[in-house]
Design a protein around this motif. Sequence first.
Motif, mmCIF file in Angstrom:
data_model
loop_
_atom_site.group_PDB
_atom_site.id
_atom_site.type_symbol
_atom_site.label_atom_id
_atom_site.label_comp_id
_atom_site.label_asym_id
_atom_site.label_seq_id
_atom_site.Cartn_x
_atom_site.Cartn_y
_atom_site.Cartn_z
ATOM 1 N N ASP A 33 -49.937 34.363 -20.650
ATOM 2 C CA ASP A 33 -48.787 33.469 -20.521
ATOM 3 C C ASP A 33 -49.278 32.062 -20.223
ATOM 4 O OD1 ASP A 33 -46.151 32.633 -20.381
ATOM 5 O OD2 ASP A 33 -46.015 33.016 -18.231
ATOM 6 N N LYS A 34 -48.708 31.113 -20.907
ATOM 7 C CA LYS A 34 -49.013 29.697 -20.661
ATOM 8 C C LYS A 34 -47.853 28.876 -21.181
ATOM 9 C CE LYS A 34 -52.540 28.186 -23.141
ATOM 10 N NZ LYS A 34 -53.816 28.083 -23.831
ATOM 11 N N PRO A 35 -47.709 27.643 -20.725
ATOM 12 C CA PRO A 35 -46.601 26.810 -21.206
ATOM 13 C C PRO A 35 -46.606 26.708 -22.729
ATOM 14 C CG PRO A 35 -47.660 25.784 -19.330
ATOM 15 C CD PRO A 35 -48.512 26.962 -19.708
ATOM 16 N N GLY A 36 -45.434 26.862 -23.304
ATOM 17 C CA GLY A 36 -45.277 26.722 -24.744
ATOM 18 C C GLY A 36 -45.466 27.996 -25.538
ATOM 19 N N TYR A 39 -42.467 28.796 -27.670
ATOM 20 C CA TYR A 39 -42.393 27.775 -28.718
ATOM 21 C C TYR A 39 -43.328 28.133 -29.873
ATOM 22 C CZ TYR A 39 -43.659 23.119 -30.664
ATOM 23 O OH TYR A 39 -43.948 22.064 -31.476
ATOM 24 N N THR A 59 -42.872 38.327 -18.330
ATOM 25 C CA THR A 59 -44.265 38.081 -17.984
ATOM 26 C C THR A 59 -44.679 39.079 -16.916
ATOM 27 O OG1 THR A 59 -43.971 35.732 -18.430
ATOM 28 C CG2 THR A 59 -45.898 36.350 -17.137
ATOM 29 N N THR A 138 -34.809 25.786 -10.186
ATOM 30 C CA THR A 138 -34.623 26.461 -11.467
ATOM 31 C C THR A 138 -33.298 26.012 -12.068
ATOM 32 O OG1 THR A 138 -35.780 28.381 -10.557
ATOM 33 C CG2 THR A 138 -34.578 28.717 -12.594
ATOM 34 N N THR A 156 -37.037 25.812 -28.022
ATOM 35 C CA THR A 156 -38.294 25.978 -27.282
ATOM 36 C C THR A 156 -39.176 24.741 -27.414
ATOM 37 O OG1 THR A 156 -39.304 27.165 -29.142
ATOM 38 C CG2 THR A 156 -38.249 28.494 -27.432
ATOM 39 N N PHE A 160 -40.791 22.628 -24.345
ATOM 40 C CA PHE A 160 -42.241 22.433 -24.311
ATOM 41 C C PHE A 160 -42.579 20.950 -24.200
ATOM 42 C CE2 PHE A 160 -46.240 21.673 -26.667
ATOM 43 C CZ PHE A 160 -47.104 22.352 -25.832
ATOM 44 N N ASP A 163 -42.117 19.459 -20.798
ATOM 45 C CA ASP A 163 -42.911 20.109 -19.744
ATOM 46 C C ASP A 163 -42.079 21.052 -18.893
ATOM 47 O OD1 ASP A 163 -45.373 19.001 -20.420
ATOM 48 O OD2 ASP A 163 -44.965 17.182 -19.276
ATOM 49 N N ASN A 165 -40.848 25.069 -18.393
ATOM 50 C CA ASN A 165 -41.273 26.427 -18.706
ATOM 51 C C ASN A 165 -40.057 27.340 -18.750
ATOM 52 O OD1 ASN A 165 -43.078 28.476 -19.241
ATOM 53 N ND2 ASN A 165 -43.559 28.843 -17.094
ATOM 54 N N LEU A 167 -38.542 30.736 -18.195
ATOM 55 C CA LEU A 167 -38.884 31.914 -17.418
ATOM 56 C C LEU A 167 -38.222 33.166 -17.965
ATOM 57 C CD1 LEU A 167 -38.496 30.394 -13.846
ATOM 58 C CD2 LEU A 167 -40.592 30.661 -15.182
#
Length: 170
Positions: A33-36, A39, A59, A138, A156, A160, A163, A165, A167
């Motif tokens: 799992d990572k940002p984007g 997307y 996740t 959130t 998405t 992205f 910046d 995320n 969830l």
Amino acid sequence: MLVTKSGKIIFEPLEYSKNFIKTAKLIVSDFKDKPGILYKITGVLFIHGWNIINAWIQTNNETVEDIFTVESIDPDKFYVTIEKLELIEKELKQLLEDEIHVTEYLSKFPEKTKILIDNMKPSLNTNVEFELLDLNQTLKIKLMTNDKPGLLFFITQIFFLSDLNILKFN
């Protein structure tokens, strides 16, 4: 059911029409799992002609298990081979390991990019609601609009590039 050699992608037809698959379940798992990530996944699925009609994102221990219900943008041509799934996995791996940027990936498919651009026209039936949660850490966003190919990719992409995320997605 088709499964890639690594087991990271599982494709299971759910419903048939004529001789073609109408809808299918696609499970993408064990990617870090990572940002984007959503997307990039939605971009690859769009390029391969798949419309996401439902998604469940989760996740676990820093890896994802995303379950998508997909249909073909062209329903009379929805067929899947293990080679196609292996190609999708290879492209996802390249994007997720930052071997290639999303814009570079999309530039390889100008006809698909044109479809995305054509679908960017705003819909008059769009409504967006925001709700702050968890001591304003959130944000819950409810979007109601007309569906069109590439919509989830656009959504998405906006998150992205901002910046933010994602969830959870329903």
